[in-house]
Design a protein around this motif. Structure first.
Motif, PDB file in Angstrom:
ATOM      1  N   THR A 175      39.570  17.672   1.044  1.00  0.00           N
ATOM      2  CA  THR A 175      39.684  17.043  -0.269  1.00  0.00           C
ATOM      3  C   THR A 175      41.115  17.151  -0.745  1.00  0.00           C
ATOM      4  N   SER A 176      41.683  16.024  -1.104  1.00  0.00           N
ATOM      5  CA  SER A 176      43.044  16.010  -1.596  1.00  0.00           C
ATOM      6  C   SER A 176      43.069  15.970  -3.119  1.00  0.00           C
ATOM      7  N   GLU A 177      42.194  15.176  -3.704  1.00  0.00           N
ATOM      8  CA  GLU A 177      42.073  15.147  -5.156  1.00  0.00           C
ATOM      9  C   GLU A 177      40.715  14.587  -5.499  1.00  0.00           C
ATOM     10  N   TRP A 213      32.235  14.215   1.748  1.00  0.00           N
ATOM     11  CA  TRP A 213      32.590  14.778   3.062  1.00  0.00           C
ATOM     12  C   TRP A 213      31.662  14.225   4.133  1.00  0.00           C
ATOM     13  N   SER A 216      41.920  13.701   2.743  1.00  0.00           N
ATOM     14  CA  SER A 216      43.136  13.552   3.516  1.00  0.00           C
ATOM     15  C   SER A 216      42.834  13.884   4.975  1.00  0.00           C
ATOM     16  N   ARG A 217      43.260  13.013   5.860  1.00  0.00           N
ATOM     17  CA  ARG A 217      43.065  13.254   7.282  1.00  0.00           C
ATOM     18  C   ARG A 217      44.232  14.066   7.787  1.00  0.00           C
ATOM     19  N   SER A 232      37.839   2.944   0.800  1.00  0.00           N
ATOM     20  CA  SER A 232      39.100   2.620   1.460  1.00  0.00           C
ATOM     21  C   SER A 232      39.370   3.597   2.587  1.00  0.00           C
ATOM     22  N   ILE A 233      39.843   3.057   3.684  1.00  0.00           N
ATOM     23  CA  ILE A 233      40.157   3.860   4.870  1.00  0.00           C
ATOM     24  C   ILE A 233      41.568   3.502   5.307  1.00  0.00           C
ATOM     25  N   SER A 234      42.434   4.504   5.413  1.00  0.00           N
ATOM     26  CA  SER A 234      43.747   4.256   6.010  1.00  0.00           C
ATOM     27  C   SER A 234      44.015   5.365   7.010  1.00  0.00           C
ATOM     28  N   VAL A 284      39.114   7.149   0.601  1.00  0.00           N
ATOM     29  CA  VAL A 284      38.828   7.240  -0.831  1.00  0.00           C
ATOM     30  C   VAL A 284      37.399   6.779  -1.066  1.00  0.00           C
ATOM     31  N   ARG A 290      45.838   7.834   6.831  1.00  0.00           N
ATOM     32  CA  ARG A 290      45.995   9.165   6.266  1.00  0.00           C
ATOM     33  C   ARG A 290      44.943   9.554   5.240  1.00  0.00           C
ATOM     34  N   ARG A 291      44.254   8.569   4.642  1.00  0.00           N
ATOM     35  CA  ARG A 291      43.352   8.896   3.546  1.00  0.00           C
ATOM     36  C   ARG A 291      42.054   8.109   3.583  1.00  0.00           C
ATOM     37  N   ASN A 333      46.630  17.389   8.077  1.00  0.00           N
ATOM     38  CA  ASN A 333      47.019  18.385   7.082  1.00  0.00           C
ATOM     39  C   ASN A 333      47.955  17.813   6.034  1.00  0.00           C
ATOM     40  N   GLY A 334      47.441  16.904   5.228  1.00  0.00           N
ATOM     41  CA  GLY A 334      48.293  16.256   4.243  1.00  0.00           C
ATOM     42  C   GLY A 334      48.072  16.705   2.845  1.00  0.00           C
TER      43      GLY A 334
END
Lengths: 139, 139, 139, 139
Positions: free
Chosen positions: A81-83, A66, A135-136, A105-107, A112, A109-110, A138-139
């Motif tokens: 945290t998404s997973e 985080w 997750s950026r 990795s930066i995209s 990692v 939406r996510r 509310n995904g």
């Protein structure tokens, strides 16, 4: 975006994640795409035998990743945290727990990243490694 | 091997994992190869907005799978989490957290299971799912 | 939404994932939120010792979860694997490989499911279990 | 233990994992605790749209980690994938696929490592990351 200071990160932790802060988690350092977090040794939180618990390890790994996201998307951005997958490698005991997270990795939406955890003083003997996704929005 | 009682499981939890017990985790039921655990709602442990934290979710998932291992290898046997992957599906808020763990595979060295978590009363809206491995002996 | 037929699923597999189809993967059955896939035994694809390879296991697990998503969002919808974790439990050899996938969570952006894999005829001896996320749209 | 040569690794791959070798996987380099593997672009294996498939990504990630274990425990030792989690980050297309695996933890029973994958020429745009465990002996 300028990297937030460690003080800003810890202030934000205390406001938005008080249970982690009060359990002894702190941000220790931040660099571009990475962060180090520390859990200060507290005998009252240990399991019998002096072992640092799985939830403490999870909390510190998650916090480190985080903090690392702050260096990419800023401190106020909503990222959750998404997973996460964790490998517990050896008993964790005898000192502060350190976690270093690196964003790979930066995209849009996510984000990692990978996290390595060790007992302060023995960085070559990892007690756990983890990898997870923030997750950026509310995904 | 006879399945331990819920009381035995909770006594063992209190002895060997006092932080989980005092945070509100309890074994609720046990059957062959499965167990249900409950985290009793406690507003002081929530994150701002009333959200149940990731570490609480991890703790309950891990405890439920641990209780489920009791039904296969007994309550005193040494089994430790070797790895776990968690997916956080939606915000967890507004009630007790329930986790149901099911053991899917048993070998001489490992037990693997899947965990589903939801807020009491809405079992169709999972807040997280996880899958993990318990290692028998010191693996 | 009506559940697609097995024939429709296999036709779509052949069109959009020809390598999986030609390696012997087929959809076997579909129900609400679940699907069963089969890899037909082919000695030329085995590793020495007669073992079904990790990639074959991954391919079938991923295909089964993909078929299961068809029962929720339809066959033409774009859904891609976002993440997957797999546990390899015992050597896989001696017959067709079967995978049963069950969707556990559905949201606007993600579907999460669990997959169990076994050699045809021995469903109690899982060779692998997996859990993963399909992302709807380009996430 | 001396690090095996790339030629030795590729000979062993061809003998013990012929399907991976014939699909275009090769060991490219090996260093202490790490290895790089390459999948040579082959249009006949792609999915419609020119996408490199999930199984190709899994195969290369798994192979790279396997090559990396050779640098720690030697080339003849029996090590099998015990678990792996993969995150698929962006579409993979347009060139050879490269995977770099790094071993992070070594114990008597397990090796754990992290893998990054990208299209040759764009190492900053990872298409997938993974983390997994190799088990020594029959674990």
């Amino acid at each position: 975006m300028p990297i937030p200071t460690v003080d800003e990160a810890n202030r934000f932790l205390t406001e938005t994640y008080p249970a982690a802060a009060s359990s002894g988690v702190r941000c220790e350092s931040m660099n571009e795409r990475s962060a180090v977090a520390r859990w200060t040794y507290d005998a009252t939180q240990l399991r019998p035998g002096g072992y640092i618990s799985g939830p403490t390890i999870f909390t510190l790994a998650d916090s480190a990743l985080w903090f690392a996201t702050f260096t990419v998307i800023g401190i106020e951005a909503m990222a959750v945290t998404s997973e996460m997958s964790l490998r517990f490698l050896r008993p964790a005991q005898g000192g502060d727990l350190i976690a270093r997270a690196t964003i790979q990795s930066i995209s849009t939406r996510r984000l990692v990243g990978t996290i390595e955890l060790w007992i302060d003083g023995t960085p070559d003997l990892l007690v756990a490694v983890a990898q997870g996704t923030y997750s950026r929005g509310n995904g």
